[in-house]
Design a protein around this motif. Sequence first.
Motif, mmCIF file in Angstrom:
data_model
loop_
_atom_site.group_PDB
_atom_site.id
_atom_site.type_symbol
_atom_site.label_atom_id
_atom_site.label_comp_id
_atom_site.label_asym_id
_atom_site.label_seq_id
_atom_site.Cartn_x
_atom_site.Cartn_y
_atom_site.Cartn_z
ATOM 1 N N HIS A 1 67.757 65.747 77.627
ATOM 2 C CA HIS A 1 67.562 66.327 78.955
ATOM 3 C C HIS A 1 66.384 65.704 79.684
ATOM 4 O O HIS A 1 66.045 66.108 80.781
ATOM 5 N N HIS A 2 65.711 64.741 79.049
ATOM 6 C CA HIS A 2 64.523 64.145 79.661
ATOM 7 C C HIS A 2 64.780 62.722 80.131
ATOM 8 O O HIS A 2 65.446 61.954 79.450
ATOM 9 N N GLU B 1 62.618 62.966 65.358
ATOM 10 C CA GLU B 1 64.032 63.190 65.026
ATOM 11 C C GLU B 1 64.533 64.470 65.684
ATOM 12 O O GLU B 1 65.607 64.504 66.290
ATOM 13 N N ALA B 2 63.722 65.533 65.570
ATOM 14 C CA ALA B 2 64.114 66.815 66.175
ATOM 15 C C ALA B 2 64.225 66.668 67.693
ATOM 16 O O ALA B 2 65.134 67.218 68.319
ATOM 17 N N TYR B 3 63.298 65.897 68.258
ATOM 18 C CA TYR B 3 63.301 65.683 69.716
ATOM 19 C C TYR B 3 64.559 64.925 70.159
ATOM 20 O O TYR B 3 65.222 65.313 71.116
ATOM 21 N N LYS C 1 78.583 81.019 78.373
ATOM 22 C CA LYS C 1 79.584 81.902 78.956
ATOM 23 C C LYS C 1 79.478 81.911 80.480
ATOM 24 O O LYS C 1 80.471 82.024 81.189
ATOM 25 N N ASN C 2 78.274 81.769 80.988
ATOM 26 C CA ASN C 2 78.070 81.817 82.430
ATOM 27 C C ASN C 2 77.943 80.438 83.067
ATOM 28 O O ASN C 2 77.552 80.318 84.238
ATOM 29 N N ASN C 3 78.248 79.408 82.278
ATOM 30 C CA ASN C 3 78.178 78.043 82.806
ATOM 31 C C ASN C 3 76.811 77.643 83.327
ATOM 32 O O ASN C 3 76.701 77.033 84.403
ATOM 33 N N LEU C 4 75.789 77.989 82.585
ATOM 34 C CA LEU C 4 74.431 77.751 83.081
ATOM 35 C C LEU C 4 73.677 76.686 82.287
ATOM 36 O O LEU C 4 72.491 76.474 82.496
ATOM 37 N N LEU C 5 74.381 75.996 81.381
ATOM 38 C CA LEU C 5 73.647 75.109 80.475
ATOM 39 C C LEU C 5 73.137 73.827 81.120
ATOM 40 O O LEU C 5 72.306 73.121 80.552
ATOM 41 N N GLU C 6 73.629 73.518 82.324
ATOM 42 C CA GLU C 6 73.183 72.278 82.980
ATOM 43 C C GLU C 6 72.425 72.544 84.270
ATOM 44 O O GLU C 6 72.383 71.690 85.155
ATOM 45 N N LEU C 7 71.832 73.720 84.408
ATOM 46 C CA LEU C 7 71.150 74.053 85.671
ATOM 47 C C LEU C 7 70.116 72.994 86.053
ATOM 48 O O LEU C 7 69.300 72.596 85.224
ATOM 49 N N PRO C 8 70.132 72.550 87.321
ATOM 50 C CA PRO C 8 69.188 71.523 87.760
ATOM 51 C C PRO C 8 67.751 72.047 87.840
ATOM 52 O O PRO C 8 67.552 73.240 87.932
#
Length: 211
Positions: free
Chosen positions: A146-147, A137-139, A204-211
């Motif tokens: 993201h997987h 559930e947590a996963y 804030k730095n727009n980094l949440l989707e870094l490849p």
Amino acid sequence: MADTFSLQRVLETFRSSLSEKKEVYIKYYIAGWQELVAFMNSLGNVFSFISKDVVSKIQILENFLSGENRSHYVTIQSMVKYELENDLVDLTKRGSHPESGCRTLLRLHRALRWLELFLERLRTSTEDSKTSVMCSEAYNESLAQHHPWLIRKAVGVAFCALPGRDTFFDVMNAGDHTQVVALLGESLPLIAEVYQITEDLYAKNNLLELP
Ligand code: 1PZ
């Protein structure tokens, strides 16, 4: 670092990772992860593909910490500033900086959310709660998003091999169930705080989707 896991030590390392100004020291952040790897290893070999990935990410960050630019890698805040100002991050697709500190730490950061959600379930669980259910559930609420499919499948198989709740409490080395639950209650706000500070900084730095 001792081989046997102790929940108390995880708590202490995450506590040390917060500076007075609420910045996060990378050194203690990865020390916390090292403890968690020891924990996973004590649960058995099925989890080695997971702990190997964590170990390699810890290693990447350790190399920055001891490298020539180490003065910029003291806190997550200083790392983000330094790597962004010097164009050291692949922002939209993988290119010349596939192993930046920012993208590497982001993977651990997402996993920290899984940990928070899982430990909260464990803390409030009852005798007949299943660890495999709590874990998955947590996963599904965190890392799974993201997987890719193949990893989600492999993770699902690993969850089936998880020991039961009693073993989990024992392996945490923090006394009887009541004491473990109390210590979890103490640890979780800290883990949540470290998570939230990192999340806000990355957002804030727009980094949440870094490849
Ligand atoms: C105690 C039970 C452990 C359950 C762990 C649940 C999380 C499963 C995570 C599965 C990771 C699978 C292997 C590698 C995946 C990598 O592809 C990704 C992305 O990295 P990239 O390919 O972009 O470089 N790695 C991650 O998402 C990091 C996963 C860390 C998992 C940490 C688990 C924490 C366990 C703590 C133990 C209490």
